[in-house]
Motif scaffolding. Structure first.
Motif, short mmCIF file in Angstrom:
data_model
loop_
_atom_site.label_atom_id
_atom_site.label_comp_id
_atom_site.label_asym_id
_atom_site.label_seq_id
_atom_site.Cartn_x
_atom_site.Cartn_y
_atom_site.Cartn_z
N PHE A 184 13.31 53.35 4.26
CA PHE A 184 15.04 52.76 4.47
C PHE A 184 15.52 52.06 5.15
CE2 PHE A 184 19.41 54.91 5.44
CZ PHE A 184 19.83 54.11 4.04
N GLU A 185 14.71 51.36 6.12
CA GLU A 185 15.77 49.74 7.18
C GLU A 185 15.38 49.15 6.41
OE1 GLU A 185 14.51 48.73 12.14
OE2 GLU A 185 12.89 50.60 10.60
N ALA A 186 14.11 49.12 5.66
CA ALA A 186 13.85 47.60 4.98
C ALA A 186 14.86 47.79 3.91
CB ALA A 186 12.65 47.77 4.35
N PHE A 187 15.33 48.54 3.26
CA PHE A 187 16.17 48.39 2.01
C PHE A 187 17.69 48.40 2.79
CE2 PHE A 187 20.04 50.21 -0.19
CZ PHE A 187 19.23 50.14 -1.19
N ILE A 188 18.27 48.74 3.74
CA ILE A 188 19.36 48.84 5.16
C ILE A 188 19.77 46.86 5.33
CG2 ILE A 188 20.64 49.04 6.78
CD1 ILE A 188 19.59 51.51 7.54
N ALA A 189 18.20 46.36 5.69
CA ALA A 189 18.12 44.81 5.43
C ALA A 189 18.65 44.09 4.66
CB ALA A 189 16.65 44.15 6.16
N GLU A 190 18.38 44.39 3.40
CA GLU A 190 18.40 43.84 2.17
C GLU A 190 19.32 44.24 1.52
OE1 GLU A 190 16.06 44.24 -1.18
OE2 GLU A 190 13.32 43.93 -0.02
N PHE A 191 20.32 45.42 2.12
CA PHE A 191 21.90 45.78 1.77
C PHE A 191 22.06 44.70 2.61
CE2 PHE A 191 25.42 47.35 2.47
CZ PHE A 191 25.96 47.84 1.75
N THR A 192 22.29 44.46 3.55
CA THR A 192 23.42 44.09 4.33
C THR A 192 22.66 42.41 3.85
OG1 THR A 192 22.05 45.00 6.52
CG2 THR A 192 23.38 43.26 7.09
N LEU A 193 21.79 41.51 2.96
CA LEU A 193 22.17 40.54 3.06
C LEU A 193 22.83 40.59 2.06
CD1 LEU A 193 18.52 39.48 3.55
CD2 LEU A 193 20.28 38.85 4.45
N ILE A 194 22.56 41.59 1.07
CA ILE A 194 23.38 41.55 -0.42
C ILE A 194 24.96 41.47 0.52
CG2 ILE A 194 24.11 43.05 -2.56
CD1 ILE A 194 20.72 42.98 -2.17
N PHE A 195 25.05 42.73 1.13
CA PHE A 195 26.10 42.70 1.12
C PHE A 195 27.30 40.93 1.86
CE2 PHE A 195 29.77 43.68 4.75
CZ PHE A 195 30.71 44.48 3.86
N TRP A 196 26.89 40.92 2.43
CA TRP A 196 27.65 39.64 3.34
C TRP A 196 27.62 38.31 1.87
CZ3 TRP A 196 30.24 40.13 6.63
CH2 TRP A 196 30.31 41.31 7.93
N ALA A 197 26.27 38.55 1.20
CA ALA A 197 26.54 37.61 0.16
C ALA A 197 27.89 37.22 -1.27
CB ALA A 197 25.03 37.69 -0.69
N ASN A 198 28.02 38.98 -1.15
CA ASN A 198 28.84 38.96 -2.29
C ASN A 198 30.11 39.49 -1.13
OD1 ASN A 198 30.06 40.94 -3.78
ND2 ASN A 198 30.86 42.07 -2.52
N VAL A 199 30.24 39.03 -0.03
CA VAL A 199 31.60 39.01 0.75
C VAL A 199 32.08 37.81 1.03
CG1 VAL A 199 32.97 39.08 3.30
CG2 VAL A 199 31.63 41.11 2.10
N GLU A 200 30.49 37.11 1.52
CA GLU A 200 30.74 35.58 1.00
C GLU A 200 31.43 35.00 0.01
OE1 GLU A 200 32.30 32.60 3.11
OE2 GLU A 200 30.14 32.86 4.22
N GLY A 201 30.99 35.12 -0.99
CA GLY A 201 31.42 34.61 -2.15
C GLY A 201 33.08 35.06 -2.85
N ASN A 202 33.77 36.51 -2.05
CA ASN A 202 34.85 36.62 -2.81
C ASN A 202 35.73 36.20 -1.76
OD1 ASN A 202 33.80 38.35 -5.05
ND2 ASN A 202 33.70 40.19 -3.14
N LEU A 203 35.55 35.37 0.14
CA LEU A 203 36.16 34.61 0.43
C LEU A 203 36.47 33.42 0.08
CD1 LEU A 203 34.16 35.88 4.11
CD2 LEU A 203 36.47 36.21 3.36
#
Length: 943
Positions: A699-718
């Motif tokens: 799960f720790e590895a998934f959280i790291a991947e999720f974090t990257l996707i989260f910021w990429a998504n937010v950055e794209g919308n910014l």
């Protein structure tokens, strides 16, 4: 009940067979295969029931795994036609998987079952059959008609549960036909019959007996691996260990003990307490009889009143008994309106048992106590201290209540800020340390900005370090954290990196604690060949995007529950990262932008030209700078006309800024539909992320991947947010200035009113720059590989942190070598390294203004060499320190110091220079120049 008792009486022999299947020993079950055989035998030879099916499901999962459990359900339990029994069995299957927290089970059922039904009685039935909770007459009266057509064994267990849960039924004649059912308990050999009869005359509704946790409860806790000590946290593992007992066979005496301990931890009323203790007493009497022991002679009766129970808290040798007494006392105190006394007890009890705070009845407190009540009693510092220890369990209002209490105590002492307190008692120290935190102070209107609030906390920490030297390291560590983050944010801001951020580490820690059970459950599905989406779907999706094909990509989604679990995990992670009130993006928007920053930034250009009129208690005054200017220069007519115009403009401008703060500087959500920060995911992104669950190792590895996707998504919308600010918002503000200009012309009759018009033109230009600044803030504030940062800048930032920590530290720093080196990774790590080195110089150089030279060079393609040379006075001491440090680095002993912030700074340096598993740090002294040398070689890929 009459018909239920008649039905049960008609099959008394089968009920007796069922009761023989009940495990009645105090010893823990170690062989669930025997339990599985007994459950199957009951189903074959006695009667099929949900009770025996539940036992079989739990035992099957324990002995042969979840896949075997599901196959048995599909092959032997589920019926072909749509039936309520399938839903009940599904619920039972979830609860019987083992090692599941009840709240996780409930969350799954809420999502997939309870939310689908509008019938509250049906949901109540499903809840009861799944969890077998303690019952009272009121709830039982709703359930009884629904159970009439259920297997007779289940109806029997329902009545047995009622008669052994509701203390008011301790005497059989309270309910019609109650005596008939008690006689059935006895005639069918139910282990509960004899204890219930023995307790009939011993139960008193207005008081209870102590000890609460006797040897049987102690034996149970010991057998499930729970240490009855202050260091034992009543956490998820504690709850799961208890749940394993009552999910297996809820009618067993061990399950009665476990369910009573679990129920006491969540009791919100005295009725809940009485029910839990009655159930426990029935099990206790059973074990006393089995072991041929009488009740302990030292039992005492205690009244259900705050005064009586609070006097007993902390006396018992059992930590868990003290915690239960603490909860009972708090329930009594809140119910009696003794809020102040209750919070004082909370404060004083948790001084000795910090984990005991989890036994505070937070839900009852939230429902019963208002902000006005907290303000009324907040004069006592223990109110704020106690609330700070349970703030997290009080929800979004928790920290707000803490600060209300802090503010009231400060008012009583005639102070406006906690740093004004001279701490001369342990209570003062605890008040400053625990209640006057950044989380609490951010609720205050006393501070105009985040920086001002943090500076106040830093001053409080320095004060605490003086009066509480035993915890000085902890205080200085927090100061390091705050100042370090401030300096890093300043450095990032210089490189136009934005204010959209969150505390990834804190959110990751939350996720690992709260969402791991869901992840583990999802992994069980995946391991059983049931992934949320088809394998490698994310790779196929990316290939589709890069192929240029115009048609929509279709994910192949298997028909199973795993996708719903994956969606739930993603939704909760995304919501937490975006909206958590303490660690999420919205919290940082509050601190970094909404808490005065944007208002001050946009007001500044106009205030600098005296165009804005400050609001006063009675509104915006007509008398302003330009009124006085024109009057003083002989143009009274202009002065009298321009004042009201500027007052009207100022009000409109301030209202516009308030709307920007409240409506735009938000994470977009239903109640903030105009928020500029969009964290929502497209369906394709969700399904693509779901595919990653099957690929990650943990799960720790998934959280790291999720974090990257989260910021990429937010950055794209910014990008859209910045465009809105630079165009729409900029135009709206300029329209206000246009309106002001027109109104001034109309009021004064002058097309151009010098020098006011010149000032307005300058203000307009600077406001445009300020709007652009606000636009750049709408970037993700993370160390990325987009903006390379100068190594000299990073080292200077570290120096600044240490100089702010120690105002008397004034090193003379020079840089040499490849001073143009820039790096793009691990900004925080590098700052920590050089912060440790500068701190080392301050602590050990014994030179008033030490010279520090930092030489840097790229020696090979993947290595950066840095030599940090500083003045040193006591060379003998320095040489011993260097030899000691080198030996510890060589042997690896330096690693032991890493967990402690106050440990050797050189340990952190060594750890950051690892290459091929070995640190590349060498420490030496030069006697001829009186210099201390630290040579470091960083592997570029790690930087």
């Amino acid at each position: 009940m009459k018909w239920q008792i008649a039905s049960i009486s008609a099959v008394g022999g089968k009920i007796a067979s069922h009761n023989k299947n009940t495990y009645t020993s105090i010893d823990q079950i170690t062989d669930y295969s025997a339990s599985l055989e007994r459950a199957n035998a009951e189903i074959r030879t006695c009667m099929w029931s949900f009770s025996s099916a539940s036992q079989a499901l739990f035992s099957l999962a324990r002995t042969k795994g979840l896949d075997a459990q599901r196959r048995w359900m599909q092959g032997s339990l589920y019926v072909a036609n749509p039936s309520i029994s399938n839903i009940i069995l599904y619920s039972k299957g979830i609860a019987s998987e083992g090692d599941r927290h009840p709240s996780d089970v409930l969350e799954v059922l809420n999502r997939f079952i309870f939310s689908k039904f509008a019938d509250e009685e049906l949901n109540l039935l499903l809840y009861y059959l799944t969890f077998n909770p303690l019952l009272n007459v009121e709830v039982a009266s709703k359930l009884s008609p629904l159970l009439l057509y259920f297997p007779v064994v289940d109806q029997y267990e329902f009545l047995a549960n009622l008669f052994t849960s509701d203390q008011s039924l301790s005497k059989p004649d309270v309910l019609p036909f109650g005596r008939d059912f008690v006689e059935i308990l006895s005639s069918t050999g139910d282990w509960r019959a004899s204890p219930k009869a023995a307790l009939a005359e011993r139960v008193e509704p207005s008081r209870f007996t102590i000890p609460l946790l006797n040897r049987w409860c102690g034996y149970l806790l010991d057998s499930i691996g729970i240490l009855d000590g202050v260091s034992s946290a009543p956490d998820r593992e504690f709850d799961i260990a208890l749940a394993n007992e009552f999910f297996h066979q809820p009618q067993s005496p061990r399950a009665y003990l476990a369910s009573s301990i679990f129920a006491m931890k969540s009791a919100q009323t005295l009725a809940d307490v009485k029910s839990a203790l009655y159930k426990r007493e029935i099990a206790n009497v059973h074990f006393e009889k089995v072991e041929q022991q009488i009740a302990p002679p030292d039992q005492r009766f205690i009244d259900y009143s705050f005064a009586a129970v609070a006097a007993e808290v902390g006396i018992s040798e059992s930590v868990y008994e003290n915690r239960e007494l603490f909860r009972i006392a708090c329930i009594c105190g809140i119910s009696e309106g003794r809020t102040l006394d209750t919070l004082i007890l909370l404060c004083e009890y948790t001084n000795a048992d910090p984990f005991g705070s989890s036994y505070f009845p937070a839900d009852l407190f939230s429902a019963s106590v208002t902000e006005d009540e907290v303000a009324r009693i907040g004069h006592d510092p223990r109110v704020a201290i106690g609330l700070s220890r349970v703030a997290a369990s009080l929800g979004d209002e928790g920290q707000n209540l803490v600060y209300i209490a802090v503010e009231q105590h400060l008012n009583v002492r005639g102070m406006s800020k906690p740093s004004e307190i001279v701490a001369d008692s342990a209570v003062d120290v605890a008040f400053l340390r625990e209640a006057c935190t950044s989380s609490s102070l951010r609720q205050s209107l006393e501070f105009l900005s985040k920086a001002e609030m943090e500076d106040e906390r830093i001053q409080v920490l320095f004060n605490l370090a003086q009066v509480d030297p035993a915890n000085e390291d902890d205080y200085i560590e927090e100061v390091h954290t705050i100042i370090g983050q401030q300096t890093i944010e300043e450095l990032l801001q210089r490189f136009h990196v934005g204010k959209v951020q969150c505390d990834e580490q804190a959110l990751s820690t939350w996720a690992l604690i709260e969402l791991s059970p869901k992840f583990n459950r999802l992994k069980d599905f995946i391991d059983a060949g049931l992934p949320p989406v088809e394998k490698d779907a994310d790779i196929q999706f990316i290939a589709h995007l890069t192929s240029g094909k115009s048609e929509t990509f279709t994910f192949k989604v298997p028909n199973n529950e795993s996708l719903d679990i994956a969606r739930t995990i993603l939704a909760e992670l995304n919501s937490k990262y975006a909206l958590d009130p303490r660690y999420g993006v919205d919290s940082y928007l509050s601190l970094g932008m909404r808490h005065g920053a944007v208002e001050a930034h946009l007001q500044s250009p106009l205030s600098a030209e005296n165009i804005l009129t400050a609001k006063e208690p009675l509104g915006y005054p007509d008398d302003c700078f330009w009124t006085r200017y024109f009057i003083d220069n002989g143009f009274e007519c202009y002065g009298e006309k321009i004042g009201p115009v500027l007052a009207t403009f100022s009000e409109k401008f301030d209202n516009k800024l308030e709307a920007i703060k409240n409506d735009l500087l938000q994470v977009r959500r239903p109640d903030k539909p105009e928020g500029l920060i969009v964290a929502d995911w497209s369906e394709a992104s969700v399904l693509s992320a779901c595919a990653r669950f099957a690929e990650v190792p943990d799960f720790e590895a998934f959280i790291a991947e999720f974090t990257l996707i989260f910021w990429a998504n937010v950055e794209g919308n910014l990008a859209a947010a910045r465009e809105f600010i630079e165009n729409v918002l900029s135009n709206e503000l300029n329209e206000l200035l246009d309106e002001l200009e027109a109104n001034v012309r109309q009021a004064t009759g002058q097309q151009r009113l010098a020098p006011f018009s010149d000032a307005l033109m300058r203000a307009r230009q600077e406001l445009g720059n300020a709007v652009n600044d606000v636009s750049t803030w709408h970037n993700v504030a993370r160390s990325t590989d987009v903006e390379p940062l100068g190594l000299v800048e990073i080292i200077s930032a570290a120096q600044k942190i240490v100089c702010r920590l120690y105002p008397d530290f004034e090193p003379r720093v020079t840089f040499s070598g490849d001073t143009g080196i820039t790096v793009t990774y691990s900004l925080h790590i590098l700052i920590e390294v050089f912060k440790a080195l500068f701190t080392n110089v301050y602590a050990h150089s014994e030179v008033e203004n030490p010279a520090v030279d930092v030489h840097m060079a790229m020696t090979v393609e993947d290595a950066l060499d840095v030599e940090f040379v500083s003045d040193c006075n006591d060379m003998g001491k320095a040489e011993r320190a260097a030899l000691d440090a080198n030996e510890k680095i060589r042997t690896g002993e330096y690693e032991k110091k890493l967990p402690k912030e106050g440990g050797s700074g050189l340990a952190k340096v060594a750890r950051s220079t690892l290459r091929d598993g070995k640190p590349n740090t060498v420490i030496s002294v030069d006697h001829s120049t009186c210099k201390f040398h630290v040579k470091m070689a960083f592997k570029i890929i790690q930087i």
